[in-house]
Design an enzyme around this catalytic site. Structure first.
Site, PDB file in Angstrom:
ATOM      1  N   PHE A   1      38.907  37.512  39.016  1.00  0.00           N
ATOM      2  CA  PHE A   1      40.366  37.610  38.918  1.00  0.00           C
ATOM      3  C   PHE A   1      40.961  36.281  38.496  1.00  0.00           C
ATOM      4  O   PHE A   1      40.593  35.228  39.022  1.00  0.00           O
ATOM      5  CB  PHE A   1      40.958  38.025  40.277  1.00  0.00           C
ATOM      6  CG  PHE A   1      40.489  39.377  40.728  1.00  0.00           C
ATOM      7  CD1 PHE A   1      41.179  40.518  40.349  1.00  0.00           C
ATOM      8  CD2 PHE A   1      39.365  39.512  41.517  1.00  0.00           C
ATOM      9  CE1 PHE A   1      40.744  41.776  40.752  1.00  0.00           C
ATOM     10  CE2 PHE A   1      38.922  40.758  41.929  1.00  0.00           C
ATOM     11  CZ  PHE A   1      39.613  41.896  41.542  1.00  0.00           C
ATOM     12  N   CYS A   2      41.873  36.332  37.527  1.00  0.00           N
ATOM     13  CA  CYS A   2      42.610  35.143  37.111  1.00  0.00           C
ATOM     14  C   CYS A   2      44.048  35.556  36.807  1.00  0.00           C
ATOM     15  O   CYS A   2      44.444  36.678  37.108  1.00  0.00           O
ATOM     16  CB  CYS A   2      41.954  34.439  35.931  1.00  0.00           C
ATOM     17  SG  CYS A   2      42.074  35.309  34.370  1.00  0.00           S
ATOM     18  N   SER A   3      44.794  34.680  36.193  1.00  0.00           N
ATOM     19  CA  SER A   3      46.212  34.958  35.952  1.00  0.00           C
ATOM     20  C   SER A   3      46.425  36.258  35.197  1.00  0.00           C
ATOM     21  O   SER A   3      47.225  37.095  35.596  1.00  0.00           O
ATOM     22  CB  SER A   3      46.856  33.806  35.185  1.00  0.00           C
ATOM     23  OG  SER A   3      46.828  32.640  35.971  1.00  0.00           O
TER      24      SER A   3
ATOM     25  N   GLU B   1      44.962  38.887  38.529  1.00  0.00           N
ATOM     26  CA  GLU B   1      45.057  38.753  39.979  1.00  0.00           C
ATOM     27  C   GLU B   1      46.050  39.750  40.568  1.00  0.00           C
ATOM     28  O   GLU B   1      45.958  40.102  41.741  1.00  0.00           O
ATOM     29  CB  GLU B   1      45.410  37.309  40.377  1.00  0.00           C
ATOM     30  CG  GLU B   1      46.671  36.745  39.755  1.00  0.00           C
ATOM     31  CD  GLU B   1      47.961  37.153  40.450  1.00  0.00           C
ATOM     32  OE1 GLU B   1      47.932  37.615  41.605  1.00  0.00           O
ATOM     33  OE2 GLU B   1      49.013  37.007  39.825  1.00  0.00           O
TER      34      GLU B   1
END
Length: 102
Positions: free
Chosen positions: A6-8, A38
């Site tokens: 998960f990232c931006s 995310e």
């Protein structure tokens, strides 16, 4: 095994997910690695074995632990150096260790 990153926006981790998937395939592991925003962590951790956060969203770790803990899904932040170098081998090893210790 399902590993979710998960990232931006799920964009930058998608390259790392591909490298991790390639590493898992080369080892003959039955493993799926995918990247997500995310914002989807609550829904996307319903069916995964390990969740990893990109370093740029490490400030969300306690929130992610609150979401993942009741689901018995280990969660941690991808080490900055491994993320920056797109080291799929090291990050896959981290995820496998997390799954083994849950």
């Amino acid at each position: 095994m399902k590993i979710k990153l998960f990232c931006s926006a799920g964009m930058s981790t998608s390259m790392l997910a591909k490298k991790m998937q390639d590493e898992a395939t080369s080892r003959g592991l039955d493993c799926t690695v995918a990247a997500f925003s995310e914002a989807t962590i609550d829904a996307e951790t319903n069916d995964c074995d390990v969740a990893l956060l990109g370093p740029q969203v490490r400030f969300l770790l306690s929130k992610a632990q609150g979401v993942c803990g009741p689901k018995n899904v280990p969660v941690d932040v991808i080490p900055m150096q491994d993320y920056g170098m797109m080291n799929g081998k090291n990050v896959l090893d981290k995820a496998l260790a997390m799954a083994a210790n849950k």
